[in-house]
Design a protein around this motif. Structure first.
Motif, PDB file in Angstrom:
ATOM      1  N   PRO A 104     -42.045 -39.732 -18.258  1.00 30.50           N
ATOM      2  CA  PRO A 104     -43.229 -38.870 -18.276  1.00 30.50           C
ATOM      3  C   PRO A 104     -44.390 -39.467 -17.487  1.00 30.50           C
ATOM      4  N   ASP A 105     -44.469 -40.812 -17.426  1.00 30.55           N
ATOM      5  CA  ASP A 105     -45.518 -41.462 -16.643  1.00 30.55           C
ATOM      6  C   ASP A 105     -45.167 -41.496 -15.160  1.00 30.55           C
ATOM      7  N   ASN A 106     -43.942 -41.136 -14.821  1.00 34.58           N
ATOM      8  CA  ASN A 106     -43.459 -41.152 -13.442  1.00 34.58           C
ATOM      9  C   ASN A 106     -42.882 -39.765 -13.151  1.00 34.58           C
ATOM     10  N   HIS A 135     -29.423 -50.280   7.570  1.00 36.10           N
ATOM     11  CA  HIS A 135     -30.883 -50.353   7.570  1.00 36.10           C
ATOM     12  C   HIS A 135     -31.347 -51.774   7.251  1.00 36.10           C
ATOM     13  N   ASP A 136     -32.504 -52.107   7.814  1.00 33.53           N
ATOM     14  CA  ASP A 136     -33.105 -53.420   7.587  1.00 33.53           C
ATOM     15  C   ASP A 136     -34.023 -53.391   6.369  1.00 33.53           C
ATOM     16  N   LEU A 137     -34.583 -52.229   6.100  1.00 36.02           N
ATOM     17  CA  LEU A 137     -35.525 -52.066   5.000  1.00 36.02           C
ATOM     18  C   LEU A 137     -35.274 -50.721   4.345  1.00 36.02           C
ATOM     19  N   SER A 138     -35.327 -50.705   3.029  1.00 40.48           N
ATOM     20  CA  SER A 138     -35.253 -49.424   2.327  1.00 40.48           C
ATOM     21  C   SER A 138     -36.433 -49.345   1.366  1.00 40.48           C
ATOM     22  N   ILE A 139     -36.966 -48.146   1.266  1.00 40.88           N
ATOM     23  CA  ILE A 139     -38.039 -47.862   0.328  1.00 40.88           C
ATOM     24  C   ILE A 139     -37.610 -46.626  -0.444  1.00 40.88           C
ATOM     25  N   GLU A 140     -37.663 -46.706  -1.747  1.00 45.60           N
ATOM     26  CA  GLU A 140     -37.287 -45.541  -2.547  1.00 45.60           C
ATOM     27  C   GLU A 140     -38.292 -45.295  -3.645  1.00 45.60           C
ATOM     28  N   GLY A 141     -38.397 -44.033  -4.001  1.00 45.31           N
ATOM     29  CA  GLY A 141     -39.305 -43.632  -5.063  1.00 45.31           C
ATOM     30  C   GLY A 141     -39.217 -42.132  -5.257  1.00 45.31           C
ATOM     31  N   SER A 142     -40.045 -41.622  -6.129  1.00 45.46           N
ATOM     32  CA  SER A 142     -40.077 -40.173  -6.364  1.00 45.46           C
ATOM     33  C   SER A 142     -41.049 -39.535  -5.374  1.00 45.46           C
ATOM     34  N   LEU A 198     -48.153 -49.327  -6.928  1.00 46.12           N
ATOM     35  CA  LEU A 198     -46.880 -48.610  -6.986  1.00 46.12           C
ATOM     36  C   LEU A 198     -45.690 -49.560  -6.876  1.00 46.12           C
ATOM     37  N   PHE A 199     -45.785 -50.574  -6.028  1.00 47.84           N
ATOM     38  CA  PHE A 199     -44.696 -51.544  -5.902  1.00 47.84           C
ATOM     39  C   PHE A 199     -44.651 -52.474  -7.111  1.00 47.84           C
ATOM     40  N   PHE A 200     -45.812 -52.935  -7.571  1.00 50.44           N
ATOM     41  CA  PHE A 200     -45.862 -53.841  -8.726  1.00 50.44           C
ATOM     42  C   PHE A 200     -45.281 -53.176  -9.968  1.00 50.44           C
ATOM     43  N   ASN A 201     -45.574 -51.897 -10.159  1.00 50.93           N
ATOM     44  CA  ASN A 201     -45.064 -51.157 -11.320  1.00 50.93           C
ATOM     45  C   ASN A 201     -43.656 -50.615 -11.102  1.00 50.93           C
ATOM     46  N   ARG A 202     -43.045 -50.993  -9.999  1.00 47.21           N
ATOM     47  CA  ARG A 202     -41.672 -50.624  -9.643  1.00 47.21           C
ATOM     48  C   ARG A 202     -41.475 -49.107  -9.560  1.00 47.21           C
ATOM     49  N   ARG A 203     -42.528 -48.416  -9.193  1.00 42.65           N
ATOM     50  CA  ARG A 203     -42.421 -46.975  -8.982  1.00 42.65           C
ATOM     51  C   ARG A 203     -41.953 -46.709  -7.566  1.00 42.65           C
ATOM     52  N   LEU A 204     -42.331 -47.571  -6.634  1.00 39.94           N
ATOM     53  CA  LEU A 204     -41.745 -47.601  -5.297  1.00 39.94           C
ATOM     54  C   LEU A 204     -41.007 -48.926  -5.219  1.00 39.94           C
ATOM     55  N   LEU A 258     -49.667 -30.602  -9.165  1.00 41.29           N
ATOM     56  CA  LEU A 258     -48.707 -29.621  -9.683  1.00 41.29           C
ATOM     57  C   LEU A 258     -47.445 -30.302 -10.210  1.00 41.29           C
ATOM     58  N   ILE A 259     -46.911 -31.247  -9.458  1.00 37.33           N
ATOM     59  CA  ILE A 259     -45.708 -31.965  -9.917  1.00 37.33           C
ATOM     60  C   ILE A 259     -46.015 -32.712 -11.212  1.00 37.33           C
ATOM     61  N   GLY A 260     -47.189 -33.336 -11.283  1.00 37.91           N
ATOM     62  CA  GLY A 260     -47.585 -34.033 -12.501  1.00 37.91           C
ATOM     63  C   GLY A 260     -47.665 -33.097 -13.701  1.00 37.91           C
TER      64      GLY A 260
END
Length: 176
Positions: free
Chosen positions: A8-10, A87-94, A111-117, A155-157
């Motif tokens: 719910p927080d993400n 790929h050399d780098l991957s970034i994932e998130g919502s 966002l990175f520290f909270n592991r959301r990205l 809206l997504i939130g």
């Protein structure tokens, strides 16, 4: 990777909206996104600020939208990377978290520290990307579009905070 937890927080994109997006091949997204990014980052490309991507492949996974794209830098321009190239780098998130980053409602470090990205692969390359995004000033170039992205983010939130539908007859189909 695909280990971003949606809570719910993400907030995340509702599955019915993600399905049509997932039917389009990743290479199609890659080609479309590089056209937009080449225009958007034109001054930075001309100044060589994205040279750290030269010959490297960055994969971006938007897990809840079930889409990904791969980009590289070739001859001073962003280009779609070949699908079979590692790929050399991957970034994932919502999509929500990427929108928070794009609209500056949340900073990359948080966002990175909270592991959301999540980053994978070459951490030095990831740091270059993060620093580039942190220093980027796009408001003057895409002002009205920022307002639209803020609206979509909100809206997504809101949609994600709605209670999930329950089956009208929870016991239906169960034998006693």
């Amino acid at each position: 990777m695909n280990n971003v937890t949606i809570t719910p927080d993400n907030p995340s994109l509702p599955a019915p909206l993600a399905l049509p997006l997932s039917l389009v091949p990743g290479t199609t997204y890659s080609h479309a996104i590089v056209k937009v990014l080449n225009k958007l980052f034109g001054p930075e490309l001309a100044d060589g600020e994205l040279d750290f991507l030269d010959g490297k492949v960055m994969r971006v996974d938007v897990v809840d939208a079930r889409l990904h794209f791969c980009i590289t830098l070739r001859d001073g321009q962003l280009a779609a990377a070949e699908a079979n190239r590692p790929h050399d780098l991957s970034i994932e998130g919502s999509i929500y978290d990427f929108l928070l980053l794009a609209t500056r409602r949340e900073d990359a470090d948080t966002l990175f520290f909270n592991r959301r990205l999540r980053l994978g692969g070459d951490t030095e390359l990831g740091l270059y990307v993060k620093n580039f995004l942190d220093a980027l000033e796009l408001e003057g170039r895409i002002g009205p579009f920022i307002k639209l992205m803020n609206g979509v983010t909100s809206l997504i939130g809101q949609i994600s905070s709605l209670p999930k539908p329950r089956l009208p007859f929870p016991g239906l189909g169960r034998r006693n």
